[in-house]
Every structure is written in structure tokens, then in C-alpha cells.
Design a protein around this motif. Sequence first.
Motif, PDB file in Angstrom:
ATOM      1  N   VAL A 237      45.935  37.935  48.250  1.00  0.00           N
ATOM      2  CA  VAL A 237      44.629  38.342  48.753  1.00  0.00           C
ATOM      3  C   VAL A 237      44.266  39.689  48.142  1.00  0.00           C
ATOM      4  O   VAL A 237      45.099  40.593  48.091  1.00  0.00           O
ATOM      5  N   GLY A 238      43.041  39.810  47.651  1.00  0.00           N
ATOM      6  CA  GLY A 238      42.582  41.060  47.052  1.00  0.00           C
ATOM      7  C   GLY A 238      41.702  41.836  48.010  1.00  0.00           C
ATOM      8  O   GLY A 238      40.979  41.240  48.819  1.00  0.00           O
ATOM      9  N   ILE A 239      41.777  43.153  47.937  1.00  0.00           N
ATOM     10  CA  ILE A 239      40.862  44.008  48.691  1.00  0.00           C
ATOM     11  C   ILE A 239      40.276  45.021  47.715  1.00  0.00           C
ATOM     12  O   ILE A 239      41.016  45.718  47.016  1.00  0.00           O
ATOM     13  N   ILE A 240      38.951  45.033  47.637  1.00  0.00           N
ATOM     14  CA  ILE A 240      38.296  46.028  46.799  1.00  0.00           C
ATOM     15  C   ILE A 240      37.310  46.824  47.652  1.00  0.00           C
ATOM     16  O   ILE A 240      37.024  46.464  48.801  1.00  0.00           O
ATOM     17  N   GLY A 241      36.779  47.867  47.066  1.00  0.00           N
ATOM     18  CA  GLY A 241      35.822  48.709  47.764  1.00  0.00           C
ATOM     19  C   GLY A 241      35.737  50.040  47.056  1.00  0.00           C
ATOM     20  O   GLY A 241      36.708  50.471  46.432  1.00  0.00           O
ATOM     21  N   PRO A 242      34.585  50.696  47.144  1.00  0.00           N
ATOM     22  CA  PRO A 242      34.419  51.978  46.463  1.00  0.00           C
ATOM     23  C   PRO A 242      35.421  53.021  46.980  1.00  0.00           C
ATOM     24  O   PRO A 242      36.047  52.828  48.025  1.00  0.00           O
ATOM     25  N   ASN A 243      35.544  54.147  46.277  1.00  0.00           N
ATOM     26  CA  ASN A 243      36.419  55.233  46.710  1.00  0.00           C
ATOM     27  C   ASN A 243      36.071  55.655  48.133  1.00  0.00           C
ATOM     28  O   ASN A 243      34.902  55.790  48.471  1.00  0.00           O
ATOM     29  N   GLY A 244      37.113  55.828  48.956  1.00  0.00           N
ATOM     30  CA  GLY A 244      36.896  56.303  50.316  1.00  0.00           C
ATOM     31  C   GLY A 244      36.427  55.233  51.277  1.00  0.00           C
ATOM     32  O   GLY A 244      36.043  55.535  52.404  1.00  0.00           O
ATOM     33  N   SER A 245      36.486  53.967  50.876  1.00  0.00           N
ATOM     34  CA  SER A 245      35.974  52.898  51.739  1.00  0.00           C
ATOM     35  C   SER A 245      36.988  52.486  52.811  1.00  0.00           C
ATOM     36  O   SER A 245      36.650  51.735  53.720  1.00  0.00           O
TER      37      SER A 245
ATOM     38  N   VAL B   5      56.835  35.455  47.878  1.00  0.00           N
ATOM     39  CA  VAL B   5      56.380  36.683  48.526  1.00  0.00           C
ATOM     40  C   VAL B   5      54.853  36.699  48.556  1.00  0.00           C
ATOM     41  O   VAL B   5      54.199  36.501  47.540  1.00  0.00           O
ATOM     42  N   THR B   6      54.304  36.913  49.736  1.00  0.00           N
ATOM     43  CA  THR B   6      52.857  37.012  49.920  1.00  0.00           C
ATOM     44  C   THR B   6      52.401  38.405  49.496  1.00  0.00           C
ATOM     45  O   THR B   6      53.084  39.385  49.765  1.00  0.00           O
ATOM     46  N   LEU B   7      51.253  38.460  48.807  1.00  0.00           N
ATOM     47  CA  LEU B   7      50.800  39.755  48.273  1.00  0.00           C
ATOM     48  C   LEU B   7      49.384  40.076  48.720  1.00  0.00           C
ATOM     49  O   LEU B   7      48.511  39.213  48.708  1.00  0.00           O
ATOM     50  N   VAL B   8      49.173  41.318  49.105  1.00  0.00           N
ATOM     51  CA  VAL B   8      47.819  41.837  49.302  1.00  0.00           C
ATOM     52  C   VAL B   8      47.646  42.969  48.304  1.00  0.00           C
ATOM     53  O   VAL B   8      48.440  43.916  48.298  1.00  0.00           O
ATOM     54  N   ILE B   9      46.640  42.853  47.432  1.00  0.00           N
ATOM     55  CA  ILE B   9      46.478  43.847  46.382  1.00  0.00           C
ATOM     56  C   ILE B   9      45.164  44.603  46.553  1.00  0.00           C
ATOM     57  O   ILE B   9      44.106  44.013  46.716  1.00  0.00           O
TER      58      ILE B   9
ATOM     59  N   LEU C  24      40.390  47.557  39.606  1.00  0.00           N
ATOM     60  CA  LEU C  24      40.223  46.743  38.410  1.00  0.00           C
ATOM     61  C   LEU C  24      39.889  45.307  38.827  1.00  0.00           C
ATOM     62  O   LEU C  24      40.760  44.517  39.143  1.00  0.00           O
ATOM     63  N   VAL C  25      38.612  44.991  38.789  1.00  0.00           N
ATOM     64  CA  VAL C  25      38.164  43.691  39.281  1.00  0.00           C
ATOM     65  C   VAL C  25      38.755  42.551  38.446  1.00  0.00           C
ATOM     66  O   VAL C  25      39.077  41.498  38.971  1.00  0.00           O
ATOM     67  N   ARG C  26      38.957  42.807  37.162  1.00  0.00           N
ATOM     68  CA  ARG C  26      39.560  41.783  36.304  1.00  0.00           C
ATOM     69  C   ARG C  26      40.905  41.312  36.856  1.00  0.00           C
ATOM     70  O   ARG C  26      41.207  40.105  36.844  1.00  0.00           O
ATOM     71  N   ALA C  27      41.697  42.254  37.333  1.00  0.00           N
ATOM     72  CA  ALA C  27      43.016  41.896  37.859  1.00  0.00           C
ATOM     73  C   ALA C  27      42.882  41.084  39.150  1.00  0.00           C
ATOM     74  O   ALA C  27      43.608  40.113  39.367  1.00  0.00           O
ATOM     75  N   VAL C  28      41.939  41.477  39.989  1.00  0.00           N
ATOM     76  CA  VAL C  28      41.746  40.752  41.256  1.00  0.00           C
ATOM     77  C   VAL C  28      41.264  39.339  40.967  1.00  0.00           C
ATOM     78  O   VAL C  28      41.734  38.366  41.572  1.00  0.00           O
TER      79      VAL C  28
ATOM     80  N   ARG D  59      35.930  33.664  47.901  1.00  0.00           N
ATOM     81  CA  ARG D  59      36.505  33.532  46.560  1.00  0.00           C
ATOM     82  C   ARG D  59      36.015  34.680  45.688  1.00  0.00           C
ATOM     83  O   ARG D  59      34.813  34.956  45.648  1.00  0.00           O
ATOM     84  N   PRO D  60      36.939  35.341  44.962  1.00  0.00           N
ATOM     85  CA  PRO D  60      36.562  36.526  44.189  1.00  0.00           C
ATOM     86  C   PRO D  60      35.361  36.303  43.271  1.00  0.00           C
ATOM     87  O   PRO D  60      34.451  37.133  43.220  1.00  0.00           O
ATOM     88  N   ASP D  61      35.326  35.188  42.550  1.00  0.00           N
ATOM     89  CA  ASP D  61      34.237  34.982  41.585  1.00  0.00           C
ATOM     90  C   ASP D  61      32.892  34.835  42.288  1.00  0.00           C
ATOM     91  O   ASP D  61      31.845  35.113  41.702  1.00  0.00           O
ATOM     92  N   GLU D  62      32.930  34.419  43.556  1.00  0.00           N
ATOM     93  CA  GLU D  62      31.686  34.337  44.316  1.00  0.00           C
ATOM     94  C   GLU D  62      31.338  35.679  44.946  1.00  0.00           C
ATOM     95  O   GLU D  62      30.193  36.123  44.900  1.00  0.00           O
ATOM     96  N   VAL D  63      32.365  36.314  45.507  1.00  0.00           N
ATOM     97  CA  VAL D  63      32.127  37.541  46.273  1.00  0.00           C
ATOM     98  C   VAL D  63      31.554  38.663  45.407  1.00  0.00           C
ATOM     99  O   VAL D  63      30.659  39.386  45.834  1.00  0.00           O
ATOM    100  N   ILE D  64      32.059  38.813  44.172  1.00  0.00           N
ATOM    101  CA  ILE D  64      31.629  39.977  43.388  1.00  0.00           C
ATOM    102  C   ILE D  64      30.155  39.924  43.008  1.00  0.00           C
ATOM    103  O   ILE D  64      29.590  40.935  42.621  1.00  0.00           O
TER     104      ILE D  64
END
Length: 246
Positions: A33-41, A189-193, A197-201, A221-226
Motif C-alpha cells: 500500500v502506498g501513501i503519498i502527500g505533500p510535505n507536512g501532510s 511481508v506486507t509493506l506500506v510505503i 517518488l510517484v513512479r515508485a508507488v 488504484r494508484p493510476d486512478e488516484v493520481i
Amino acid sequence: MSTLLELERVTKRFGGLTALDGVSLRVGAGEIVGIIGPNGSGKTTLFATASGFLRPEDGDIRFDGRSIVGLRPSRINALGLARTFQIVQPFAGLSVRENVVIGALRGGRETLATARRIAAEVLDLVGLSPRAGQPAGNLTLPEQKRLEMARALATQPKLVLLDEIMAGLRPAEVDQAIGLLRQIRGRGVTLVIVEHLVRAVLALAERMYVLHHGSLIAEGRPDEVIHQPAVVEAYFGTTDGSPARA
Ligand SMILES: Nc1ncnc2c1ncn2[C@@H]1O[C@H](COP(=O)(O)OP(=O)(O)OP(=O)(O)O)[C@@H](O)[C@H]1O
Ligand SMILES: [Mg+2]
């Protein structure tokens, strides 16, 4: 898919600042599972809260079927939830191997001999075996990130929270890191990242969440969410662009 980690309306405040504002999310066993967000989010705050380093003011956090709110970080780690630190913090004077052995001993379950065996396996997995005898302070930044991962993996976790382990890596090193994370997940192993770097997610995550000012503004889904307008706006303050370029 059975749920391994679940946050339910988790709120974390620093004085007047609400760093996490009623965040609910779930991570299934075996997922990336990926988590993104601007600095300080609030991404690092989310990891620190889920792993017991910070205590939420409100909400529940369940791991592997039980509430873990209020448990010490070492206890949560022993239950199978490990994290890496955005600011790497090895014991710089100790060798790479010793750093990982300490990680393996942290669960409190292992004998020294077993810890050494686990450390050797994990160092091999992350490609640090040739550096095992070096002081940890001598490692390059990409190597320090891999040491952070090795220390977390040495606790034999079910789930690892990885905080920007790709920051500062060159493109070829990012590709290596992506391959390594796939391998780790392949071992169950389950991963939360958390990654900027959106490419990696996009390459790794089956699902992702987007944080903005402590609130979740998108998931899926990442490709939809972004491409969702709220996400584009959070990054650019406009809906003309897309964080997919990052
Ligand atoms: N220990 C703390 N005390 C007070 N405020 C804090 C503390 N830790 C984080 N904050 C604040 O909480 C907010 C969220 O910070 P956090 O580090 O979780 O963001 P982040 O999404 O990880 O950012 P980055 O992408 O820069 O790593 C920020 O406004 C930050 O200044
Ligand atoms: Mg952070």
C-alpha cells in the motif's frame, strides 16, 4: 484478503496543529500500500502513531486482530509491525552487522546465535553483506537506507512501514529498490510505503492513499488516484497538472 493493519478515525495533534485528522485506512495481509502527500501532510506522523512512537488523541489502531493503541513501540514491534525512520538513525560507531543483530535481538525472542543468523540472511537480502564489517557511519546514503530496511526486517515483521527509503536515490538505485521491495513482499511481508517518488508507488502499490493537511483526500488504484482533481490540486494548487510527472 484479511486485514492486517487498520486505522479507524485516528487523530493526532501537536498543540494546536492537527497532524492527523480522523484518518481511517486498512492494509490487507500481503499487500503493498502506498501513501503519498505533500510535505507536512502527516505521513511520518501516521507511521509514528501506528508504530507506537506517538499516541493518538482519538481513534483506534488494530494490528493483526487486536488494538495496539497505548502499547510501547517495542511491544508493537514484537507483535510484527516494524518501521524505518525517514531520518536514518543507525548506531554509527557499530558495524553494519552489529546494527542488524541488535535489530534481530529487539524482539526479545532470539538468542544471539539466532540473531546473527537472521542478520546474515537479511544483510544478504538487501545486498549489504560486503559492507557487514564496516562501521555503519561509513555507509553511503543508499546503503544507509538499505541498513534501515535490514534493521526493520531483522525483527521478522509481518508488516513494515517504509518512510521514504527512495529519497535521494538515483534512478538506477530506485529501480534496484523497487526490485528489492518486490522480493521482500514475495517473502510474505506486507509493506506500506511512503514515497514522494510517484513512479515508485505506481510500480509497487496495489492501492494507495493520499494525505493532505492530515486528512485523507483520496484512495484507490494508484493510476486512478493520481489523476483525481483533489490530488492534483493538493500538489499544484491547480487542476492543470498532474503529480504523475514527479
Ligand atoms: N514532534 C512534532 N511536534 C510538533 N509538530 C510536529 C511534530 N512532528 C510533526 N509535526 C508537524 O506535523 C505536521 C506533519 O508532519 P509530518 O512529518 O508527519 O509530515 P510528512 O508528510 O511526513 O512530511 P515530509 O513529506 O516532509 O516528510 C507538520 O506540520 C509538522 O511540522
Ligand atoms: Mg515525513
